[in-house]
Design a protein around this motif. Structure first.
Motif, PDB file in Angstrom:
ATOM      1  N   PHE A  86       0.630  -1.126  -0.096  1.00 21.67           N
ATOM      2  CA  PHE A  86       0.434  -0.097   0.051  1.00 21.67           C
ATOM      3  C   PHE A  86       0.857   1.264  -0.202  1.00 21.67           C
ATOM      4  CE2 PHE A  86      -2.932  -2.965   1.631  1.00 21.67           C
ATOM      5  CZ  PHE A  86      -4.110  -3.016   0.768  1.00 21.67           C
ATOM      6  N   LYS A 130      -3.862   4.127   1.769  1.00 25.80           N
ATOM      7  CA  LYS A 130      -4.187   3.451   0.409  1.00 25.80           C
ATOM      8  C   LYS A 130      -3.721   2.996  -0.678  1.00 25.80           C
ATOM      9  CE  LYS A 130      -1.936   7.228  -2.178  1.00 25.80           C
ATOM     10  NZ  LYS A 130      -2.145   8.463  -3.332  1.00 25.80           N
ATOM     11  N   ASP A 131      -4.973   3.137  -1.377  1.00 24.38           N
ATOM     12  CA  ASP A 131      -3.817   1.567  -2.323  1.00 24.38           C
ATOM     13  C   ASP A 131      -3.354   1.864  -3.510  1.00 24.38           C
ATOM     14  OD1 ASP A 131      -6.736   0.340  -1.420  1.00 24.38           O
ATOM     15  OD2 ASP A 131      -7.625   0.158  -3.661  1.00 24.38           O
ATOM     16  N   PHE A 142      -8.991  -7.546   1.984  1.00 24.86           N
ATOM     17  CA  PHE A 142      -8.527  -7.183   0.740  1.00 24.86           C
ATOM     18  C   PHE A 142      -8.507  -8.056  -0.949  1.00 24.86           C
ATOM     19  CE2 PHE A 142      -5.364  -4.920   3.221  1.00 24.86           C
ATOM     20  CZ  PHE A 142      -5.531  -4.401   4.388  1.00 24.86           C
TER      21      PHE A 142
END
Length: 126
Positions: free
Chosen positions: A26, A41-42, A79
């Motif tokens: 991430f 965040k992604d 996830f």
């Protein structure tokens, strides 16, 4: 209305930040170590994407919740990944401890691992 942020309780936000960015991949959305504040965040997402606050579990309610979810064997978060088996192999090679090998069930292919910060995390194949 849109989702702005969610959180996961962790025993140590700085350690969690290192694991979630360094091992899982991430990216940092915000890091203020002096305030014990870390948001990820992604990978590749812009700064308006959903943030995941690595919430300190120094509040007894948060710690009790985190521990109860873990002790019940429930993942605290899920996830998505395109290939659970490949991600499992990558993370095992990086020293991540899984509760078992990837498995197929009625809702897809999943695997669960320990984040080292008090949580079980589930991978789900997209």
């Amino acid at each position: 209305m849109r989702m702005k942020m969610c959180s996961i309780h962790v025993t140590d936000p700085a350690t969690a930040h290192a694991f979630y960015t360094g091992t899982l991949g991430f990216e940092t959305l915000m890091a203020m170590p002096e305030h014990n504040l870390f948001i990820i965040k992604d990978p590749g997402a812009d700064d308006s994407s959903v943030g995941l606050l690595l919430e300190p579990s120094d509040n007894p309610i948060g710690a009790d919740y985190m521990n109860a979810v873990h002790d019940a064997g429930m993942p605290a978060i899920v996830f998505g990944v395109p290939d659970v088996q490949a991600e499992y192999e990558r993370l095992v090679a990086a020293g991540v401890r899984f509760t078992g090998e990837p498995a197929e069930n009625p809702y897809g292919i999943t695997a669960v691992f320990e984040d080292g910060c008090g949580n079980l995390v589930q991978l789900h194949q997209d």
